[in-house]
Design a protein around this motif. Structure first.
Motif, PDB file in Angstrom:
ATOM      1  N   ALA A  29       0.803  -1.223   0.000  1.00 16.30           N
ATOM      2  CA  ALA A  29       0.000   0.000   0.000  1.00 16.30           C
ATOM      3  C   ALA A  29       0.834   1.270   0.000  1.00 16.30           C
ATOM      4  CB  ALA A  29      -0.924   0.013   1.209  1.00 16.30           C
ATOM      5  N   ARG A  30       2.084   1.189   0.390  1.00 12.20           N
ATOM      6  CA  ARG A  30       2.871   2.415   0.576  1.00 12.20           C
ATOM      7  C   ARG A  30       4.108   2.434  -0.328  1.00 12.20           C
ATOM      8  NH1 ARG A  30       3.036   2.202   7.071  1.00 12.20           N
ATOM      9  NH2 ARG A  30       3.214  -0.033   6.516  1.00 12.20           N
ATOM     10  N   THR A  31       4.383   3.626  -0.846  1.00 17.46           N
ATOM     11  CA  THR A  31       5.526   3.862  -1.730  1.00 17.46           C
ATOM     12  C   THR A  31       6.285   5.093  -1.245  1.00 17.46           C
ATOM     13  OG1 THR A  31       4.381   2.911  -3.639  1.00 17.46           O
ATOM     14  CG2 THR A  31       6.243   4.367  -4.091  1.00 17.46           C
ATOM     15  N   ALA A  32       7.597   4.972  -1.176  1.00 17.92           N
ATOM     16  CA  ALA A  32       8.443   6.088  -0.755  1.00 17.92           C
ATOM     17  C   ALA A  32       9.040   6.781  -1.982  1.00 17.92           C
ATOM     18  CB  ALA A  32       9.557   5.599   0.154  1.00 17.92           C
ATOM     19  N   PHE A  33       9.292   8.065  -1.851  1.00 16.58           N
ATOM     20  CA  PHE A  33       9.966   8.815  -2.905  1.00 16.58           C
ATOM     21  C   PHE A  33      10.729   9.972  -2.263  1.00 16.58           C
ATOM     22  CE2 PHE A  33       5.860  10.744  -2.293  1.00 16.58           C
ATOM     23  CZ  PHE A  33       6.056  12.111  -2.436  1.00 16.58           C
ATOM     24  N   TYR A  34      11.805  10.394  -2.929  1.00 22.24           N
ATOM     25  CA  TYR A  34      12.571  11.526  -2.412  1.00 22.24           C
ATOM     26  C   TYR A  34      13.341  12.185  -3.534  1.00 22.24           C
ATOM     27  CZ  TYR A  34      16.884   8.737  -2.681  1.00 22.24           C
ATOM     28  OH  TYR A  34      17.949   7.992  -3.123  1.00 22.24           O
ATOM     29  N   LEU A  35      13.737  13.415  -3.288  1.00 21.66           N
ATOM     30  CA  LEU A  35      14.670  14.133  -4.149  1.00 21.66           C
ATOM     31  C   LEU A  35      15.557  14.959  -3.238  1.00 21.66           C
ATOM     32  CD1 LEU A  35      14.045  15.812  -7.559  1.00 21.66           C
ATOM     33  CD2 LEU A  35      15.359  17.026  -5.827  1.00 21.66           C
ATOM     34  N   LEU A  36      16.863  14.860  -3.433  1.00 19.78           N
ATOM     35  CA  LEU A  36      17.803  15.603  -2.594  1.00 19.78           C
ATOM     36  C   LEU A  36      18.826  16.328  -3.452  1.00 19.78           C
ATOM     37  CD1 LEU A  36      20.772  13.970  -2.403  1.00 19.78           C
ATOM     38  CD2 LEU A  36      19.371  12.386  -1.088  1.00 19.78           C
ATOM     39  N   ASP A  37      19.433  17.337  -2.861  1.00 16.58           N
ATOM     40  CA  ASP A  37      20.412  18.176  -3.565  1.00 16.58           C
ATOM     41  C   ASP A  37      21.557  18.469  -2.600  1.00 16.58           C
ATOM     42  OD1 ASP A  37      21.840  20.021  -4.992  1.00 16.58           O
ATOM     43  OD2 ASP A  37      20.212  21.476  -5.206  1.00 16.58           O
ATOM     44  N   VAL A  38      22.717  17.870  -2.856  1.00 20.96           N
ATOM     45  CA  VAL A  38      23.890  18.095  -2.009  1.00 20.96           C
ATOM     46  C   VAL A  38      24.465  19.474  -2.312  1.00 20.96           C
ATOM     47  CG1 VAL A  38      26.197  17.276  -1.405  1.00 20.96           C
ATOM     48  CG2 VAL A  38      24.378  15.630  -1.924  1.00 20.96           C
ATOM     49  N   ALA A  39      24.880  20.196  -1.286  1.00 23.74           N
ATOM     50  CA  ALA A  39      25.457  21.530  -1.472  1.00 23.74           C
ATOM     51  C   ALA A  39      26.651  21.471  -2.417  1.00 23.74           C
ATOM     52  CB  ALA A  39      25.886  22.110  -0.125  1.00 23.74           C
ATOM     53  N   GLY A  40      26.719  22.432  -3.341  1.00 18.96           N
ATOM     54  CA  GLY A  40      27.792  22.439  -4.321  1.00 18.96           C
ATOM     55  C   GLY A  40      27.447  21.551  -5.503  1.00 18.96           C
ATOM     56  N   HIS A  41      28.455  21.288  -6.314  1.00 21.48           N
ATOM     57  CA  HIS A  41      28.267  20.391  -7.457  1.00 21.48           C
ATOM     58  C   HIS A  41      29.613  19.800  -7.826  1.00 21.48           C
ATOM     59  CE1 HIS A  41      29.807  23.722  -9.952  1.00 21.48           C
ATOM     60  NE2 HIS A  41      28.991  24.491  -9.260  1.00 21.48           N
ATOM     61  N   LEU A  52      25.771  14.532  10.013  1.00 19.71           N
ATOM     62  CA  LEU A  52      25.938  15.843  10.626  1.00 19.71           C
ATOM     63  C   LEU A  52      27.346  16.371  10.456  1.00 19.71           C
ATOM     64  CD1 LEU A  52      24.571  18.052  12.328  1.00 19.71           C
ATOM     65  CD2 LEU A  52      25.446  16.895  14.356  1.00 19.71           C
ATOM     66  N   GLY A  53      27.473  17.490   9.780  1.00 22.32           N
ATOM     67  CA  GLY A  53      28.638  18.358   9.772  1.00 22.32           C
ATOM     68  C   GLY A  53      30.004  17.735   9.622  1.00 22.32           C
ATOM     69  N   PRO A  54      31.023  18.451  10.157  1.00 18.25           N
ATOM     70  CA  PRO A  54      32.427  18.068   9.951  1.00 18.25           C
ATOM     71  C   PRO A  54      32.772  16.674  10.472  1.00 18.25           C
ATOM     72  CG  PRO A  54      32.262  20.312  10.792  1.00 18.25           C
ATOM     73  CD  PRO A  54      30.897  19.709  10.900  1.00 18.25           C
ATOM     74  N   SER A  55      32.093  16.226  11.520  1.00 22.74           N
ATOM     75  CA  SER A  55      32.444  14.924  12.093  1.00 22.74           C
ATOM     76  C   SER A  55      32.222  13.799  11.099  1.00 22.74           C
ATOM     77  CB  SER A  55      31.625  14.670  13.363  1.00 22.74           C
ATOM     78  OG  SER A  55      30.233  14.657  13.052  1.00 22.74           O
ATOM     79  N   SER A  56      31.276  13.985  10.184  1.00 20.39           N
ATOM     80  CA  SER A  56      31.020  12.944   9.175  1.00 20.39           C
ATOM     81  C   SER A  56      31.866  13.134   7.933  1.00 20.39           C
ATOM     82  CB  SER A  56      29.531  12.951   8.781  1.00 20.39           C
ATOM     83  OG  SER A  56      29.216  14.150   8.101  1.00 20.39           O
ATOM     84  N   GLY A  57      32.495  14.307   7.824  1.00 19.58           N
ATOM     85  CA  GLY A  57      33.313  14.588   6.651  1.00 19.58           C
ATOM     86  C   GLY A  57      32.496  14.781   5.388  1.00 19.58           C
ATOM     87  N   THR A  58      31.210  15.143   5.529  1.00 22.91           N
ATOM     88  CA  THR A  58      30.330  15.270   4.373  1.00 22.91           C
ATOM     89  C   THR A  58      29.765  16.680   4.288  1.00 22.91           C
ATOM     90  OG1 THR A  58      28.443  14.487   5.682  1.00 22.91           O
ATOM     91  CG2 THR A  58      29.692  12.845   4.457  1.00 22.91           C
ATOM     92  N   GLN A  59      29.128  16.966   3.159  1.00 19.38           N
ATOM     93  CA  GLN A  59      28.476  18.247   2.945  1.00 19.38           C
ATOM     94  C   GLN A  59      27.004  18.120   3.317  1.00 19.38           C
ATOM     95  OE1 GLN A  59      30.315  17.844  -1.137  1.00 19.38           O
ATOM     96  NE2 GLN A  59      30.037  20.056  -1.072  1.00 19.38           N
ATOM     97  N   TYR A  60      26.413  19.255   3.692  1.00 20.08           N
ATOM     98  CA  TYR A  60      24.983  19.221   4.002  1.00 20.08           C
ATOM     99  C   TYR A  60      24.190  19.106   2.703  1.00 20.08           C
ATOM    100  CZ  TYR A  60      24.526  24.157   2.626  1.00 20.08           C
ATOM    101  OH  TYR A  60      24.513  25.330   1.935  1.00 20.08           O
ATOM    102  N   PHE A  61      22.925  18.761   2.823  1.00 21.94           N
ATOM    103  CA  PHE A  61      22.077  18.626   1.647  1.00 21.94           C
ATOM    104  C   PHE A  61      20.645  18.972   2.003  1.00 21.94           C
ATOM    105  CE2 PHE A  61      22.494  14.528   3.702  1.00 21.94           C
ATOM    106  CZ  PHE A  61      21.207  14.012   3.757  1.00 21.94           C
ATOM    107  N   THR A  62      19.875  19.336   0.996  1.00 22.33           N
ATOM    108  CA  THR A  62      18.442  19.587   1.173  1.00 22.33           C
ATOM    109  C   THR A  62      17.682  18.428   0.546  1.00 22.33           C
ATOM    110  OG1 THR A  62      18.204  20.798  -0.921  1.00 22.33           O
ATOM    111  CG2 THR A  62      18.887  22.068   1.017  1.00 22.33           C
ATOM    112  N   MET A  63      16.450  18.230   1.008  1.00 20.49           N
ATOM    113  CA  MET A  63      15.688  17.117   0.448  1.00 20.49           C
ATOM    114  C   MET A  63      14.217  17.223   0.787  1.00 20.49           C
ATOM    115  SD  MET A  63      16.549  13.797   2.888  1.00 20.49           S
ATOM    116  CE  MET A  63      15.786  12.701   1.692  1.00 20.49           C
TER     117      MET A  63
END
Length: 412
Positions: A203-215, A269-280
């Motif tokens: 009955a349920r379907t997931a969907f998402y779209l995300l955009d990592v900061a920068g390119h 989360l932030g610098p501890s993960s070594g990753t960039q933030y993203f919106t979604m």
């Protein structure tokens, strides 16, 4: 620095002058080759590696000026230094000799000291030419190496781009009573955008779209990582061992958009993960209740085109994922009707600028989606993209563009 000794070609039809020059040059430790006219000298230069010529002006068959012109016309990459011996000392004569290609003049009669100084000066010029050519060869070699490296990098980036696109879902897919269509336009070889849709249960379907900061590559690496995390295989793995999961291992709740995004914020989360933030945007469709549950994390609002002709933007912000430790997220819920459409998109759609640096903007974007609301979903996405391209004209998009379209069908 001592000047390198050279082979010198002496060209003169006067036997006494030719012998005098040969004797003096050998005394100064130079190797001497002789010719009694310009034609013979030219043949010698074609056959032998000689870069210094002392030639008389007036000679039979081919004079000194003609020899200068012939040498300049056919010496190729090898520079040949030419000293012209002449009894002429008028300004016009010197100009004529320079225009023919002579490097220096020495007027007869001359002193041996003057000749020696002039030869040394000429040899310094040749040494400079040799060093310049060597430097040019080194530059050419480095340029060639850079070209090869650049080709390799481009080939790798093209392969990475193909791999990333292969990880995206199909351009279109129809589930029970709704259909997905997508459009993906990276501004470089690879992109920081990612989207997906997959069934959670009957009955349920997931969907998402995300955009990592920068390119570019850094953003693309994180988007690929996220695609591996927000994935039906992750859900399947969790379900398979749900009673044996280590409590220290982060669990993603695919069925609850708020819980899903909150957990992603903790993980990335932030610098501890070594990753960039993203919106979604992350959402779940429940076909039993005909309701959609969404959570917005700093992403542009969803476009909701209603079957009755209405249109609105859903969502007013929220915090990006991986930026604030204590970020909280809200649940957005609403019911859908057959014929309704949803569009999720990256901000490249609204941020695209024309040649006057004016943004496409939300108002124009919403009107564009409404304009093509009656077209089939695939054609609507392509028409929106074309309208954006017409708007930016000769400008280029500064960011990756992704659009995920969702249309609710009549169950019958």
């Amino acid at each position: 620095m001592p000047v390198e000794r050279r082979r010198i070609l002496v060209v003169d039809d006067d036997d006494d002058m030719r012998e005098l020059l040969e004797r003096r040059l050998k005394r100064w430790q130079h190797e001497v080759v002789v010719a009694d006219n310009g034609l013979k000298a030219l043949e010698i230069l074609k056959e032998e590696d000689i870069q210094f010529v002392i030639t008389d002006w007036m000679m039979p068959e081919m004079n000194g000026l003609e020899l200068c012109k012939a040498v300049r016309a056919g010496s190729g990459n090898r520079y040949i230094y030419i000293m012209l011996l002449t009894g002429k000392a008028e300004r016009n004569d010197l100009v004529e000799g320079i225009e023919a290609g002579a490097d220096d003049f020495i007027v007869k009669p001359f002193k041996k000291e003057e000749l020696q100084v002039r030869i040394r000066a000429g040899l310094r010029v040749l040494e400079f030419e040799r060093q310049k050519e060597q430097a040019l060869q080194e530059v050419r070699a480095k340029h060639q190496a850079l070209e090869e490296a650049n080709k390799t990098i481009h080939a790798h980036l093209e392969a990475a781009g193909r791999l990333q696109q292969a990880m995206l879902p199909q351009h279109h897919r129809t589930f029970n009573d709704f259909r997905f269509e997508s459009l993906f336009v990276p501004c470089e070889y690879v992109a920081g955008d990612m989207f997906n849709y997959f069934q959670l249960d009957e009955a349920r379907t997931a969907f998402y779209l995300l955009d990592v900061a920068g390119h570019g590559v850094p953003a693309a690496m994180q988007s690929v990582t996220l695609s591996k995390v927000i994935n039906p295989s992750t859900l399947a793995d969790q379900m398979a061992v749900k009673d044996q999961i280590d409590p220290r291992v982060p669990i993603l709740d695919f069925f609850d958009p708020v819980a899903m995004v909150t957990k992603l914020n903790q993980i990335f989360l932030g610098p501890s993960s070594g990753t960039q933030y993203f919106t979604m945007f992350y959402g779940v469709i429940d076909t039993r209740t005909r309701r959609i549950s969404l959570t917005q994390a700093g992403h542009p609002p969803v476009v909701w085109l209603k079957s009755n002709g209405g249109a609105e933007l859903v969502g007013d912000g929220g915090y990006p994922v991986g930026l604030l430790r204590k970020a909280s997220y809200d649940l957005i819920e609403f019911s859908y009707q057959p014929g309704d459409r949803l569009y999720l998109y990256s901000d490249a759609l609204t941020d695209g600028r024309n040649d006057e640096r004016e943004s496409f903007g939300q108002k124009r974007m919403l009107a564009t989606f409404q304009q093509y609301g009656d077209l089939p979903l695939r054609e609507a996405l392509e028409s929106v993209h074309k309208t954006l391209k017409d708007w930016v004209g000769d400008e280029v998009l500064d960011d990756d563009l992704s659009i995920l379209g969702l249309q609710f069908l009549n169950p019958e």
